[in-house]
Structure formats: structure tokens, C-alpha cells
Design an enzyme around this catalytic site. Structure first.
Site, PDB file in Angstrom:
ATOM      1  N   ASP A   1      40.217  36.774  38.792  1.00  0.00           N
ATOM      2  CA  ASP A   1      40.983  35.732  39.476  1.00  0.00           C
ATOM      3  C   ASP A   1      40.203  34.430  39.585  1.00  0.00           C
ATOM      4  O   ASP A   1      40.725  33.357  39.306  1.00  0.00           O
ATOM      5  CB  ASP A   1      41.442  36.216  40.868  1.00  0.00           C
TER       6      ASP A   1
ATOM      7  N   ARG B   1      48.154  37.340  49.156  1.00  0.00           N
ATOM      8  CA  ARG B   1      48.070  37.684  47.734  1.00  0.00           C
ATOM      9  C   ARG B   1      49.398  37.476  47.019  1.00  0.00           C
ATOM     10  O   ARG B   1      49.443  37.161  45.846  1.00  0.00           O
ATOM     11  CB  ARG B   1      47.660  39.157  47.555  1.00  0.00           C
TER      12      ARG B   1
END
Ligand code: IMP
Ligand code: MG
Length: 181
Positions: A102, A167
Site C-alpha cells: 500500500d 480501510r
């Protein structure tokens, strides 16, 4: 459709910008692996999951998928000592590995994983990160594919969390609260 809540983080990278860039990255990865039979895509849990799913749907090169999970000692991300919590299940010997992350921040996490994959005898190891925060780097990591380079901000959404929250935001937002733990 209105999923917005009043305390949602402000948008840094929009849904459209993310999707456009992810398609470009997939094209780049396909071009670089035109001669390769198969890529083993290794996602770093949990933050990379949203990115991995979108990226791999656009990829034409055949892929196997596996996951790796680490945690840093201490509560922050800057202790430099990385612990493996979940190892890959597939053998990486002779494989073309595409590590999917990420964000690269200090670099300790990726440095550790890259070294391990090479040690395991992978034929090649390439790193694809959605986000890069170059100004907070402490150890060097070679990034082969990077979605966006950002300032030293704490970001959430599209897989990235603050204490497991945010998230599932479909965009990258800036978390303005206190992140020091
Ligand atoms: P590094 O080892 O310092 O490069 O840290 C990498 C990990 O820290 C990432 O995989 C994220 O899980 C986490 N991290 C670093 N910066 C951020 C951020 O801005 N938001 C959310 N998580 C972050
Ligand atoms: Mg991570």
C-alpha cells in the site's frame, strides 16, 4: 449514492484518479512481463488488499496470488524491527515475484521482505506500491512501480487504516487526528 459521513477524511487522491493510475500500472507491468509465463503476486496484508484486487483485475499476464503479513515491534512503524506474522504459502524459487504494497514509508518493511524473497531464490522480485512517502525514508528500497508519490502526511482509505478504521473508504484521504501512539 451518498456514503459520505461528516467526519470523513478530506480527499487527497480521488476514486477516479486511483482507478486511472491503477490501469496504467497494470499496463506497465504487463509490458515488462511480456516474456514471463507467470507472475507470483504477493500482497502485503492488510493494507494492500484493495489495491491488489483492482490492479490484478487489469493485468493480462497470468498470476498466482499469495499474501505476506508483517508487524513492526512497538506500536509505531519506525522501530525498524520487522516481524513476520504470515509467510507466503507458495514456493518462490525460480518465480517472478511482484510484491504489492500500500505504502512505502520508512522502508523497513519492504527492505525486509525484498531481502527474504531474494534469499528464497526468486528469479526476479519487483516492487509495486500504490503510494510512496519519499521524505520519510530511512532505508533505501528500489520501487519498480509507484502509483503516487505523496508528502509526509498520514493517509487512510483504499486499504490504509488508522487503528483499523477507514480501510474501506474508496479514495485516499488525509487523517488529521493525532497519530502518535
Ligand atoms: P515502513 O516499514 O515504515 O515503510 O511502513 C510501512 C507500513 O506502515 C505500511 O505498510 C503501512 O501499513 C504503514 N503506514 C505507513 N504510513 C502510513 C500512512 O500514512 N497511513 C497508514 N499506514 C501507514
Ligand atoms: Mg502495510
Amino acid at each position: 449514492m451518498s456514503r459520505k459521513r461528516s467526519d470523513d477524511p478530506r480527499v487527497l487522491i480521488s476514486v477516479d484518479a486511483l482507478q486511472r493510475r491503477i490501469r496504467e500500472l497494470a499496463e506497465e507491468i504487463d509490458r515488462d512481463h511480456a516474456e514471463v509465463d507467470r507472475i507470483v503476486a504477493v500482497g502485503v496484508l492488510k493494507g494492500s488488499v484493495f489495491f491488489l484486487v483492482d490492479l490484478l483485475q487489469h493485468l493480462k499476464t497470468p498470476v498466482a496470488i499469495d499474501f505476506f503479513q508483517t508487524s513492526s515491534y512497538g506500536s509505531g512503524t519506525t522501530s525498524g524491527e520487522v516481524r513476520i506474522r504470515k509467510d507466503v504459502d507458495l514456493s518462490l524459487r525460480g518465480q517472478h515475484v511482484l510484491l504489492i504494497e500500500d505504502i512505502v514509508d520508512t522502508g523497513y518493511t519492504l527492505r525486509t521482505i525484498l531481502d527474504l524473497m531474494r534469499f528464497r531464490g526468486a528469479a526476479s522480485v519487483k516492487l509495486c506500491t500504490l503510494l510512496d512517502k519519499p521524505s520519510s525514508r530511512e532505508v533505501e528500497v528500489p520501487i519498480d512501480y509507484c502509483g503516487f508519490s505523496i508528502e509526509n502526511l498520514f493517509v487512510v482509505g483504499f486499504g490504509l487504516d488508522f487503528a483499523e478504521r477507514y480501510r474501506n473508504l474508496p479514495y485516499i484521504g488525509v487523517y488529521d487526528g493525532d497519530v502518535d501512539d
